[in-house]
Design a protein around this motif. Structure first.
Motif, PDB file in Angstrom:
ATOM      1  N   LEU A  39     -14.452  24.783  11.223  1.00 55.24           N
ATOM      2  CA  LEU A  39     -15.001  23.515  10.722  1.00 55.24           C
ATOM      3  C   LEU A  39     -16.533  23.563  10.681  1.00 55.24           C
ATOM      4  O   LEU A  39     -17.156  23.030   9.756  1.00 55.24           O
ATOM      5  CB  LEU A  39     -14.527  22.341  11.590  1.00 55.24           C
ATOM      6  N   ILE A  40     -17.140  24.213  11.685  1.00 58.09           N
ATOM      7  CA  ILE A  40     -18.608  24.385  11.656  1.00 58.09           C
ATOM      8  C   ILE A  40     -18.994  25.172  10.403  1.00 58.09           C
ATOM      9  O   ILE A  40     -19.911  24.795   9.665  1.00 58.09           O
ATOM     10  CB  ILE A  40     -19.104  25.111  12.935  1.00 58.09           C
ATOM     11  N   ASP A  41     -18.271  26.273  10.135  1.00 59.28           N
ATOM     12  CA  ASP A  41     -18.572  27.098   8.946  1.00 59.28           C
ATOM     13  C   ASP A  41     -18.424  26.282   7.662  1.00 59.28           C
ATOM     14  O   ASP A  41     -19.238  26.394   6.749  1.00 59.28           O
ATOM     15  CB  ASP A  41     -17.620  28.297   8.874  1.00 59.28           C
ATOM     16  N   ARG A  42     -17.349  25.477   7.607  1.00 63.03           N
ATOM     17  CA  ARG A  42     -17.100  24.679   6.394  1.00 63.03           C
ATOM     18  C   ARG A  42     -18.269  23.724   6.128  1.00 63.03           C
ATOM     19  O   ARG A  42     -18.749  23.585   4.998  1.00 63.03           O
ATOM     20  CB  ARG A  42     -15.804  23.868   6.564  1.00 63.03           C
ATOM     21  N   LEU A  43     -18.743  23.081   7.204  1.00 68.72           N
ATOM     22  CA  LEU A  43     -19.860  22.134   7.054  1.00 68.72           C
ATOM     23  C   LEU A  43     -21.124  22.880   6.619  1.00 68.72           C
ATOM     24  O   LEU A  43     -21.808  22.466   5.669  1.00 68.72           O
ATOM     25  CB  LEU A  43     -20.091  21.397   8.380  1.00 68.72           C
ATOM     26  N   ILE A  44     -21.435  23.983   7.303  1.00 66.98           N
ATOM     27  CA  ILE A  44     -22.656  24.731   6.975  1.00 66.98           C
ATOM     28  C   ILE A  44     -22.598  25.243   5.532  1.00 66.98           C
ATOM     29  O   ILE A  44     -23.552  25.097   4.766  1.00 66.98           O
ATOM     30  CB  ILE A  44     -22.868  25.889   7.981  1.00 66.98           C
ATOM     31  N   ASP A  45     -21.451  25.822   5.146  1.00 61.89           N
ATOM     32  CA  ASP A  45     -21.333  26.366   3.783  1.00 61.89           C
ATOM     33  C   ASP A  45     -21.549  25.282   2.732  1.00 61.89           C
ATOM     34  O   ASP A  45     -22.180  25.508   1.702  1.00 61.89           O
ATOM     35  CB  ASP A  45     -19.948  27.003   3.570  1.00 61.89           C
ATOM     36  N   ALA A  46     -21.035  24.069   3.014  1.00 62.56           N
ATOM     37  CA  ALA A  46     -21.111  23.000   2.010  1.00 62.56           C
ATOM     38  C   ALA A  46     -22.484  22.337   1.953  1.00 62.56           C
ATOM     39  O   ALA A  46     -22.850  21.744   0.944  1.00 62.56           O
ATOM     40  CB  ALA A  46     -20.037  21.945   2.300  1.00 62.56           C
ATOM     41  N   VAL A  47     -23.240  22.421   3.053  1.00 64.79           N
ATOM     42  CA  VAL A  47     -24.446  21.588   3.149  1.00 64.79           C
ATOM     43  C   VAL A  47     -25.757  22.383   3.134  1.00 64.79           C
ATOM     44  O   VAL A  47     -26.805  21.848   2.799  1.00 64.79           O
ATOM     45  CB  VAL A  47     -24.352  20.698   4.434  1.00 64.79           C
ATOM     46  N   GLN A  48     -25.683  23.695   3.441  1.00 59.71           N
ATOM     47  CA  GLN A  48     -26.944  24.421   3.669  1.00 59.71           C
ATOM     48  C   GLN A  48     -27.864  24.481   2.457  1.00 59.71           C
ATOM     49  O   GLN A  48     -29.072  24.675   2.610  1.00 59.71           O
ATOM     50  CB  GLN A  48     -26.688  25.815   4.210  1.00 59.71           C
ATOM     51  N   SER A  49     -27.324  24.287   1.250  1.00 60.25           N
ATOM     52  CA  SER A  49     -28.241  24.280   0.100  1.00 60.25           C
ATOM     53  C   SER A  49     -28.460  22.857  -0.411  1.00 60.25           C
ATOM     54  O   SER A  49     -28.983  22.670  -1.513  1.00 60.25           O
ATOM     55  CB  SER A  49     -27.707  25.193  -1.006  1.00 60.25           C
ATOM     56  N   ASP A  50     -28.089  21.863   0.404  1.00 56.13           N
ATOM     57  CA  ASP A  50     -28.251  20.459  -0.010  1.00 56.13           C
ATOM     58  C   ASP A  50     -29.643  19.944   0.376  1.00 56.13           C
ATOM     59  O   ASP A  50     -30.204  20.338   1.390  1.00 56.13           O
ATOM     60  CB  ASP A  50     -27.174  19.607   0.680  1.00 56.13           C
ATOM     61  N   GLU A  51     -30.164  19.058  -0.428  1.00 55.33           N
ATOM     62  CA  GLU A  51     -31.480  18.468  -0.176  1.00 55.33           C
ATOM     63  C   GLU A  51     -31.471  17.534   1.029  1.00 55.33           C
ATOM     64  O   GLU A  51     -32.447  17.436   1.766  1.00 55.33           O
ATOM     65  CB  GLU A  51     -31.892  17.621  -1.398  1.00 55.33           C
ATOM     66  N   VAL A  52     -30.356  16.824   1.216  1.00 56.40           N
ATOM     67  CA  VAL A  52     -30.313  15.732   2.198  1.00 56.40           C
ATOM     68  C   VAL A  52     -29.678  16.168   3.516  1.00 56.40           C
ATOM     69  O   VAL A  52     -30.225  15.967   4.607  1.00 56.40           O
ATOM     70  CB  VAL A  52     -29.525  14.527   1.617  1.00 56.40           C
TER      71      VAL A  52
END
Ligand code: C5P
Length: 232
Positions: A122-135
């Motif tokens: 779940l940590i990986d899923r969050l990081i993968d989805a958010v790490q290139s997000d502005e917010v």
């Protein structure tokens, strides 16, 4: 430019009064390990997390003994004895205490000590989805039940449309400087995303898991153990 790093921040300074346990709920044993230790191990074993900070109350009488039996966490976890009167204040105190080790652009994943069902997946899923997000963003679950608003007599006042509704979980992941500014400016909030929203920004929703529920009431213990024993 060095790529941003990922840090864990675990607020664990609550009393957990609704559990009615003899100790704060984060120290209740679950499947052979204290609740907080499940969370710290998940963060420590995640290869993406550079370091994890845990915020406990100044009077905490449990954490040192708990960590003395967990030598593998020695260089992976730092304890901050500066819990506040609310979760909001505990997280902010943690951010201030960790500022020497963390850059403004590094990511901070704030996770409740009371959600022991978190997995490194779940940590990986969050990081993968958010790490290139502005917010930034958070784990959350789409609401599946029909929702009722109750009145003071315990009767249905209205049925609330559930379209587009999500139940927020943690970790909630934001860049250090933005998160600190948001929490410094916000009125009392119950999660980090609310403080970011108050700045006019829109955090990203990433699907979490039912196993990542918040242990709150005594009967939640058996369900949490079911998930954790299934992992062993
Ligand atoms: O009480 P609740 O379950 O909402 O707490 C969520 C998380 O916030 C828990 O990990 C709890 O230990 C933490 N907390 C805190 N400081 C407080 C209150 C709660 O760190 N004053």
């Amino acid at each position: 430019m060095t790529p941003p790093r990922f840090f864990g921040l675990i607020p664990a300074a609550g009393a957990g009064a609704r559990m009615g346990a003899e100790c704060p709920k984060q120290y209740v044993p679950l499947a052979g390990k204290l609740m907080l230790m499940h969370v710290l191990d998940t963060f420590a074993f995640s290869s993406k997390i550079a370091h994890t900070f845990v915020v406990v109350s100044a009077e905490d009488g449990y954490i040192e003994e708990a960590l003395s039996g967990a030598k593998h966490l020695d260089d992976r976890v730092t304890v901050i004895f500066e819990g506040g009167a609310s979760r909001h204040q505990s997280v902010l105190n943690g951010l201030l205490a960790m500022r020497q080790q963390v850059g403004d652009g590094d990511w901070v994943l704030v996770h409740d000590a009371a959600r022991p069902g978190l997995t490194s997946g779940l940590i990986d899923r969050l990081i993968d989805a958010v790490q290139s997000d502005e917010v930034g963003g958070l784990l959350a679950l789409p609401v599946v039940d029909t929702l009722k608003r109750g009145d003071t007599e315990g009767r249905v006042e209205a049925t609330v449309a559930r379209d587009g509704l999500w139940a927020a979980q943690t970790p909630q992941m934001f860049r250090y400087a933005l998160l600190r500014r948001a929490l410094e400016q916000a009125r009392e909030v119950t999660d980090e995303a609310s403080a970011i929203e108050a700045l006019g920004l829109r955090p990203k929703l990433v699907e979490g898991s039912p196993r990542n529920f918040k242990v709150t009431l005594p009967h939640d213990v058996a369900l949490a153990e079911l998930h954790l024993k299934g992992d062993a």
